[in-house]
Design a protein around this motif. Structure first.
Motif, PDB file in Angstrom:
ATOM      1  N   ASP A  16       0.843  -1.186   0.000  1.00  0.00           N
ATOM      2  CA  ASP A  16       0.000   0.000   0.000  1.00  0.00           C
ATOM      3  C   ASP A  16       0.880   1.238   0.000  1.00  0.00           C
ATOM      4  N   GLU A  17       0.978   1.884  -1.157  1.00  0.00           N
ATOM      5  CA  GLU A  17       1.661   3.167  -1.306  1.00  0.00           C
ATOM      6  C   GLU A  17       3.067   3.143  -0.688  1.00  0.00           C
ATOM      7  N   GLY A  18       3.822   2.105  -1.040  1.00  0.00           N
ATOM      8  CA  GLY A  18       5.207   2.011  -0.600  1.00  0.00           C
ATOM      9  C   GLY A  18       5.417   1.292   0.712  1.00  0.00           C
ATOM     10  N   GLN A  19       4.349   0.947   1.416  1.00  0.00           N
ATOM     11  CA  GLN A  19       4.431   0.226   2.681  1.00  0.00           C
ATOM     12  C   GLN A  19       4.008  -1.228   2.463  1.00  0.00           C
ATOM     13  N   VAL A  20       4.728  -2.159   3.092  1.00  0.00           N
ATOM     14  CA  VAL A  20       4.443  -3.574   2.893  1.00  0.00           C
ATOM     15  C   VAL A  20       4.296  -4.280   4.239  1.00  0.00           C
ATOM     16  N   VAL A  21       3.253  -5.105   4.341  1.00  0.00           N
ATOM     17  CA  VAL A  21       3.052  -5.993   5.485  1.00  0.00           C
ATOM     18  C   VAL A  21       3.142  -7.425   4.976  1.00  0.00           C
ATOM     19  N   VAL A  22       3.981  -8.236   5.634  1.00  0.00           N
ATOM     20  CA  VAL A  22       4.196  -9.628   5.246  1.00  0.00           C
ATOM     21  C   VAL A  22       3.386 -10.537   6.168  1.00  0.00           C
ATOM     22  N   ALA A  23       2.684 -11.498   5.573  1.00  0.00           N
ATOM     23  CA  ALA A  23       1.932 -12.483   6.353  1.00  0.00           C
ATOM     24  C   ALA A  23       2.237 -13.881   5.823  1.00  0.00           C
ATOM     25  N   TYR A  24       2.023 -14.869   6.689  1.00  0.00           N
ATOM     26  CA  TYR A  24       2.307 -16.256   6.304  1.00  0.00           C
ATOM     27  C   TYR A  24       1.280 -17.184   6.943  1.00  0.00           C
ATOM     28  N   ARG A  25       1.134 -18.372   6.363  1.00  0.00           N
ATOM     29  CA  ARG A  25       0.348 -19.446   6.966  1.00  0.00           C
ATOM     30  C   ARG A  25       0.877 -20.766   6.426  1.00  0.00           C
ATOM     31  N   PHE A  26       0.707 -21.833   7.219  1.00  0.00           N
ATOM     32  CA  PHE A  26       1.268 -23.128   6.838  1.00  0.00           C
ATOM     33  C   PHE A  26       0.258 -24.018   6.129  1.00  0.00           C
ATOM     34  N   THR A  27      -1.034 -23.806   6.368  1.00  0.00           N
ATOM     35  CA  THR A  27      -2.081 -24.498   5.626  1.00  0.00           C
ATOM     36  C   THR A  27      -3.159 -23.484   5.270  1.00  0.00           C
ATOM     37  N   SER A  28      -3.995 -23.830   4.313  1.00  0.00           N
ATOM     38  CA  SER A  28      -5.041 -22.911   3.875  1.00  0.00           C
ATOM     39  C   SER A  28      -6.116 -22.724   4.942  1.00  0.00           C
ATOM     40  N   GLN A  29      -6.134 -23.596   5.963  1.00  0.00           N
ATOM     41  CA  GLN A  29      -7.092 -23.447   7.051  1.00  0.00           C
ATOM     42  C   GLN A  29      -6.571 -22.536   8.160  1.00  0.00           C
ATOM     43  N   ASP A  30      -5.282 -22.252   8.147  1.00  0.00           N
ATOM     44  CA  ASP A  30      -4.693 -21.418   9.191  1.00  0.00           C
ATOM     45  C   ASP A  30      -5.048 -19.953   8.997  1.00  0.00           C
ATOM     46  N   GLU A  31      -5.041 -19.205  10.094  1.00  0.00           N
ATOM     47  CA  GLU A  31      -5.152 -17.761  10.017  1.00  0.00           C
ATOM     48  C   GLU A  31      -3.811 -17.173   9.570  1.00  0.00           C
ATOM     49  N   TRP A  32      -3.879 -16.081   8.843  1.00  0.00           N
ATOM     50  CA  TRP A  32      -2.650 -15.412   8.444  1.00  0.00           C
ATOM     51  C   TRP A  32      -1.980 -14.792   9.670  1.00  0.00           C
ATOM     52  N   GLN A  33      -0.650 -14.963   9.755  1.00  0.00           N
ATOM     53  CA  GLN A  33       0.143 -14.389  10.833  1.00  0.00           C
ATOM     54  C   GLN A  33       1.122 -13.365  10.238  1.00  0.00           C
ATOM     55  N   GLN A  34       1.319 -12.261  10.928  1.00  0.00           N
ATOM     56  CA  GLN A  34       2.221 -11.225  10.419  1.00  0.00           C
ATOM     57  C   GLN A  34       3.662 -11.557  10.742  1.00  0.00           C
ATOM     58  N   LEU A  35       4.545 -11.327   9.781  1.00  0.00           N
ATOM     59  CA  LEU A  35       5.984 -11.511   9.962  1.00  0.00           C
ATOM     60  C   LEU A  35       6.647 -10.138   9.993  1.00  0.00           C
ATOM     61  N   GLY A  36       7.300  -9.815  11.108  1.00  0.00           N
ATOM     62  CA  GLY A  36       7.960  -8.529  11.220  1.00  0.00           C
ATOM     63  C   GLY A  36       6.954  -7.399  11.343  1.00  0.00           C
TER      64      GLY A  36
END
Length: 549
Positions: free
Chosen positions: A476-496
């Protein structure tokens, strides 16, 4: 008639050369250090454009070691009605050090816009931004900037024109015709048109920054003398107020930023006439981040409606010279902005042809599709200007989600695979699977390059239990948020945290004060690195980029 919004081709699509043959419109754009080289887009309505093909395949040009922003510049499309052949002129900038700008210009032809194209024929090394003009009497002419290197002479040089033999490319005598039609200076990208008994010479001027514009002159004879447009100003620009900049070979001209315009840097245009006699100009433009003078998406392609005055001069349809965010086109059309999304699940043993690679070509030696997955073999680090294993697509919005699923087993800390944002070898953001420092597990960790400096975000790593993870980057306009999950059923978790990546822009990379460091644009990518044995492989299940305009 329909009203559409600029840019018509978002993301890295600069130096557009527009051409109509029958009912079909084509636009060729620069690709710099990216391959395949020279994008050619197609449209039937001027509103909706899709990448049709590339003109240069991987064997025809060597871009390894190319410095930003050298490489393939300013392709020019033309059509010779007498032979029914398409022609393409382009230059390969090989060196920019010492402001020498060593360039080799080439021409090639094809019976169909999709090729096959003839082997590029050498034209000249006098300068850059060549174009071809096919006159009504069967003669052909080349126009180009003659690059000036002498002290005390007006930079960047003269626009020169010569008769040229086709298809050999043999050049007759060069004629110096002008150093520009306004006081903005830095003229380049000459293109010749014929209309109502005059030869019109269209030029880009003002440099590649905020003073950019399009200017015009005309003559009864192709070698001149050319009289300038009587306004003494560009006919298209984002910054209409007067500028005297003769002798300045190029600069960012940040003082010419126009806070009242949605489009910036508008310039470097080419003309096309519709079947019903309307005239349009395709030109490059940029959209800065709000409140900043940084342009992550690089230079994009916009469209303006033009008109001829009673005195035989060209101007915008509204009589001004300010590039507009909207334009009226013939017919009833609707722009499909989602056409620039990418959703590839690597089915049918192929990948989306919009994928490009910096500095070198794509080959089965390092990238293949197998069983519905893209396999990328790791090689040089992402700092390499020789052979980085990167599959990238142009960023086309200031709001989007980039997502992939990667499976990777590293045997050494020099082996990685992941997803990220890329400008050039000195400037990128990489979320990758990598061996933990203890060499006993695989973790997800962020690595950055910022103006050539390596930044490893090792404090925010997360273990990846089965060496497989989905990663999402929200931009978003030069700012980035990274998220990850290990399965498609998992909730997204933020990295950093929230990463400030505004520097991944034309002005944020390695430029000198007052200059623009690059003029290419931001790419999204998936890729792999193996500085160990060149044997590891990253396995990608899908790749998606969804714009949120």
């Amino acid at each position: 008639m329909s009203v559409i919004k600029n840019p018509i081709i978002p993301g890295m699509a600069p130096d557009p050369s527009i051409l109509r043959v029958g009912e079909d419109y084509y636009i060729a754009t620069s690709t710099f250090h990216w391959k395949p080289a020279i994008q050619i887009f197609h449209s039937r309505d001027l509103a909706n454009w899709k990448l049709l093909t590339y003109a240069l395949d991987d064997e025809e040009v060597d871009l390894q070691g190319t410095n930003t922003p050298a490489g393939i510049w300013a392709p020019h499309l033309s059509y010779d009605k007498q032979t029914g052949k398409y022609w393409l002129a382009f230059c390969h900038i090989q060196n920019m050090a010492g402001r020498e700008f060593n360039a080799e210009s080439y021409i090639m032809s094809a019976d169909q816009i999709t090729g096959p194209w003839t082997k590029p024929a050498y034209l000249t090394s006098i300068g850059f931004d060549p174009s071809l003009f096919h006159d009504e009497d069967g003669k052909h002419y080349a126009a180009v900037l003659e690059w000036e290197t002498r002290e005390g002479y007006q930079a960047p040089g003269h626009i020169v024109i010569a008769e040229v033999d086709l298809p050999s490319g043999r050049v007759h005598e060069w004629h110096r015709v002008t150093t520009g039609f306004t006081t903005r200076g830095c003229v380049e990208a000459p293109q010749i048109y014929r209309h109502d008994g005059y030869y019109y010479l269209l030029l880009a001027s003002g440099g590649t920054g905020y003073a950019h514009g399009v200017e015009i002159g005309r003559s009864k004879e192709i070698f001149g003398p050319y009289e300038p447009d009587p306004t003494g100003e560009p006919i298209i620009t984002s910054s209409p107020h007067h500028l005297f900049s003769l002798g300045d070979p190029d600069a960012g001209h940040f003082e010419m930023y126009n806070p009242h315009s949605k489009l910036q840097k508008s310039g470097h245009g080419s003309l096309v006439e519709t079947p019903d006699g309307r005239w349009y100009m395709a030109h490059l433009t940029s959209r800065p981040l709000p409140g900043q003078k940084l342009n992550p998406l690089g230079r994009e392609t916009a469209l303006q409606e033009m008109r001829w005055t009673q005195e035989g001069w060209l101007e915008l349809a509204d009589g001004s010279n300010l590039a507009k965010e909207t334009v009226t086109v013939p017919g009833t059309v609707k722009q499909d902005r989602q056409a620039f999304d990418v959703e590839d699940h690597f089915a049918a043993d192929h990948y989306d042809h919009r994928f490009m690679t910096p500095y070198h070509g794509q080959s089965s030696d390092w990238v293949t599709v197998q069983d519905g997955h893209l396999l990328i073999s790791g090689r040089n680090s992402l700092f390499s200007q020789v052979a980085p294993s990167i599959m990238g697509t142009r960023a086309t919005s200031l709001h989007y989600d980039l997502q992939t699923k990667v499976t990777f087993h590293p045997d050494h800390y020099s082996e990685t695979a992941g997803v990220g944002l890329y400008y050039d070898a000195n400037n990128w953001f990489y979320v990758r699977l990598v061996q933990a420092d203890n060499e006993r597990e695989t973790v997800l960790r962020v690595l950055q390059a910022k103006q050539g400096q390596r930044v490893d975000d090792y404090l925010d790593e997360v273990p990846v239990p089965d060496e497989s993870v989905e990663v999402r980057l929200r931009y978003d306009e030069g700012q980035v948020v990274v998220a990850y999950r290990f399965t498609s059923q998992d909730e997204w978790q933020q990295l950093g945290g929230r990463y400030d990546l505004a520097y991944l822009s034309d002005e944020g990379v390695n430029g000198e004060p007052g200059e623009i460091g690059g003029f290419t644009g931001l790419f999204n990518f998936i890729g792999a690195v193996d500085a160990y044995q060149h044997q590891s492989v990253g396995k990608f299940a899908y790749y998606s980029v969804h714009n949120r305009d």
